[in-house]
Design a protein around this motif. Structure first.
Motif, short mmCIF file in Angstrom:
data_model
loop_
_atom_site.label_atom_id
_atom_site.label_comp_id
_atom_site.label_asym_id
_atom_site.label_seq_id
_atom_site.Cartn_x
_atom_site.Cartn_y
_atom_site.Cartn_z
N ALA A 164 -1.72 27.92 -9.06
CA ALA A 164 -0.88 28.93 -9.72
C ALA A 164 -1.61 30.16 -10.22
N GLY A 165 -2.89 30.03 -10.56
CA GLY A 165 -3.55 31.12 -11.28
C GLY A 165 -3.96 32.32 -10.46
N GLY A 166 -4.01 32.19 -9.16
CA GLY A 166 -4.58 33.25 -8.32
C GLY A 166 -3.72 34.50 -8.25
N GLY A 167 -4.32 35.57 -7.72
CA GLY A 167 -3.60 36.83 -7.56
C GLY A 167 -2.40 36.67 -6.64
N VAL A 168 -2.60 36.04 -5.48
CA VAL A 168 -1.49 35.82 -4.54
C VAL A 168 -0.48 34.85 -5.16
N ALA A 169 -0.98 33.79 -5.80
CA ALA A 169 -0.09 32.76 -6.34
C ALA A 169 0.80 33.32 -7.45
N THR A 170 0.24 34.10 -8.36
CA THR A 170 1.09 34.66 -9.44
C THR A 170 2.09 35.65 -8.84
N ALA A 171 1.68 36.36 -7.78
CA ALA A 171 2.62 37.26 -7.09
C ALA A 171 3.77 36.46 -6.48
N LEU A 172 3.45 35.30 -5.89
CA LEU A 172 4.48 34.45 -5.28
C LEU A 172 5.47 33.98 -6.34
N VAL A 288 10.25 44.05 -11.59
CA VAL A 288 9.07 43.16 -11.53
C VAL A 288 7.80 44.01 -11.53
N ARG A 289 6.84 43.60 -12.35
CA ARG A 289 5.55 44.28 -12.38
C ARG A 289 4.46 43.23 -12.20
N PRO A 290 3.37 43.58 -11.52
CA PRO A 290 2.29 42.61 -11.29
C PRO A 290 1.74 42.05 -12.60
N LEU A 291 1.33 40.78 -12.53
CA LEU A 291 0.70 40.17 -13.69
C LEU A 291 -0.80 40.51 -13.67
N ILE A 292 -1.22 41.21 -14.72
CA ILE A 292 -2.62 41.64 -14.79
C ILE A 292 -3.33 40.82 -15.85
N ASP A 293 -4.36 40.10 -15.46
CA ASP A 293 -5.14 39.30 -16.40
C ASP A 293 -5.98 40.21 -17.29
N GLY A 304 -15.41 41.37 -14.12
CA GLY A 304 -14.22 40.93 -13.38
C GLY A 304 -14.59 40.00 -12.24
N PHE A 305 -15.66 40.35 -11.50
CA PHE A 305 -16.12 39.47 -10.41
C PHE A 305 -16.51 38.11 -10.95
N GLU A 306 -17.22 38.12 -12.08
CA GLU A 306 -17.71 36.86 -12.65
C GLU A 306 -16.53 35.95 -13.02
N ALA A 307 -15.49 36.53 -13.64
CA ALA A 307 -14.31 35.74 -14.04
C ALA A 307 -13.62 35.16 -12.81
N ILE A 309 -15.04 34.48 -9.85
CA ILE A 309 -15.90 33.45 -9.24
C ILE A 309 -15.82 32.14 -10.04
N LYS A 310 -15.71 32.27 -11.37
CA LYS A 310 -15.62 31.08 -12.22
C LYS A 310 -14.23 30.47 -12.23
N GLY A 311 -13.24 31.12 -11.60
CA GLY A 311 -11.87 30.59 -11.56
C GLY A 311 -11.17 30.70 -12.90
N GLU A 312 -11.55 31.71 -13.70
CA GLU A 312 -10.99 31.82 -15.05
C GLU A 312 -9.69 32.62 -15.12
N LEU A 313 -9.31 33.25 -14.01
CA LEU A 313 -8.24 34.25 -14.08
C LEU A 313 -6.86 33.64 -13.99
N PHE A 314 -5.90 34.33 -14.60
CA PHE A 314 -4.49 34.05 -14.33
C PHE A 314 -3.86 35.43 -14.06
N GLY A 315 -3.83 35.80 -12.80
CA GLY A 315 -3.33 37.13 -12.43
C GLY A 315 -4.45 38.03 -11.95
N LYS A 316 -4.17 39.33 -11.91
CA LYS A 316 -5.09 40.28 -11.27
C LYS A 316 -6.10 40.88 -12.25
N VAL A 317 -7.22 41.32 -11.68
CA VAL A 317 -8.19 42.17 -12.39
C VAL A 317 -8.06 43.56 -11.80
#
Ligand SMILES: NC(=O)c1ccc[n+]([C@@H]2O[C@H](COP(=O)([O-])OP(=O)(O)OC[C@H]3O[C@@H](n4cnc5c(N)ncnc54)[C@H](OP(=O)(O)O)[C@@H]3O)[C@@H](O)[C@H]2O)c1
Length: 321
Positions: A164-172, A288-293, A304-307, A309-317
């Motif tokens: 669920a947390g990824g950029g594509v997944a939150t968009a879906l 609808v507006r994109p979810l921005i972490d 942003g890259f570090e977050a 890579i660590k899988g910390e995000l919920f939405g976009k950077v």
């Protein structure tokens, strides 16, 4: 100009391949123009590039970034379609066998300026901010095509979104919910399962959990780690739409399940320029507006890259200039 580049490759330590600093300004070729970047969104594609996937060493240093919104040479506010196809080609640009994304053959969007074919520019409506618009060309366009083109489903159908947390997944989740699909989601993290519900998912489950019933389609971007669960989650005749494989590309295929249950596995990549234009209208029409972490100055891109890579995000950077 300032730019964020892949200076080398490292499959184990992608951050060590990242460099921030001065880079020559672009000189647009015939039919191309220059966009002054106001906002650019990070995608997992940029991490793959640092790992050396989809690019060869003789193309380094390469400015990273597929997505941008900015201002063109005539002062128009624009969104950039990232798929670069043969200039003479008509129809779906993603089906051009020689197509590339910005940052694969041509420098990308993590810079003060980016050169792009004129025909890749789409007007940005005033209702969308630069940061919102910058999220659309890769993650949201990919989700749009998966849901409205490749799934073959009608609103009211049940869709499982893996990871669920990824950029594509939150968009879906966002696009699917706004269109009347019943959206279920999985995540490795309990906190992200709750965030998925808060975002609009009807139910959320731990990765691999048994579901209350089988679903009409699964939206798959995780790959190896969730593949077997995705196949088991589908009703007879159901469809898996796959656009990514973050955790690995070689799961056991489980061919017997695919043919006995008459499942479909459909690949999906990005979307056409026309679909991006319709996605922009979709956002305008639905609100609808994109979810921005998080939004960071481009000079802090490393965080942003570090977050990611660590899988910390919920939405976009999103990086701003
Ligand atoms: N074909 C295309 O045109 C296209 C377009 C866009 C993206 N992609 C690909 O799709 C993938 C996702 O892209 P993105 O930008 O959305 O990436 P992202 O924002 O970094 O998201 C990564 C996702 O992977 C999940 N995940 C990672 N490892 C996992 C594991 N071991 N088990 C379960 N889930 C795992 C995360 O879910 P949780 O943290 O919630 O568990 C999260 O949803 C990438 O591989 C990217 O290259 C392809």
């Amino acid at each position: 100009m300032f730019a964020v580049t892949a200076a080398r490759f490292s499959s184990d330590d992608p951050l060590s391949a990242l460099e921030l600093g001065e880079h020559a300004e672009p000189t647009p070729a015939e039919g191309w123009t220059t966009v002054t970047v106001r906002a650019a969104a990070l995608n997992h594609h940029d991490v793959w590039t640092l790992r050396g996937v989809g690019i060869s060493a003789n193309q380094l240093p390469m400015i990273l970034g597929c997505d941008a919104a900015g201002v063109d040479a005539d002062g128009n506010e624009v969104v950039v379609h990232s798929v670069i196809s043969d200039q003479a080609r008509t129809g779906d640009e993603t089906l051009d066998p020689r197509r590339s994304l910005l940052s694969e053959k041509y420098n990308g969007t993590f810079a003060d300026q980016v050169a792009v074919p004129r025909r890749n520019l789409i007007p940005k409506p005033a209702a969308l901010s630069f940061t919102d618009a910058a999220c659309l060309p890769t993650a949201y366009l990919t989700a749009y095509r998966m849901l409205f083109d490749k799934s073959g489903l009608q609103p009211g159908s049940t869709i499982l979104v893996q990871g669920a947390g990824g950029g594509v997944a939150t968009a879906l989740i966002l696009l699917g919910k706004a269109s009347g699909f019943r959206i279920w989601a999985t995540s490795r993290s309990e906190a992200k399962q709750q965030q998925a519900i808060d975002l609009g998912a009807d139910q959320a489950f731990p990765s691999g959990a048994r579901l209350p019933e089988r679903v009409d389609a699964v939206m798959e971007t995780v790959g190896e780690a969730t593949w077997s669960h995705s196949l088991k989650a589908l009703r007879p005749g159901g469809r898996m739409v796959i656009s990514g494989a973050t955790s690995g590309t070689m799961p056991p295929a489980d061919l017997a399940r695919i043919f006995f249950l008459q499942l479909s596995v459909v690949g999906s990549t990005m979307g056409s320029r026309d679909q991006l234009a319709r996605l922009v209208t979709f956002c305008e029409q639905t609100g609808v507006r994109p979810l921005i972490d998080r939004t960071l100055p481009m000079s802090e891109a490393k965080d942003g890259f570090e977050a990611m890579i660590k899988g910390e995000l919920f939405g976009k950077v999103v990086f701003t200039t």
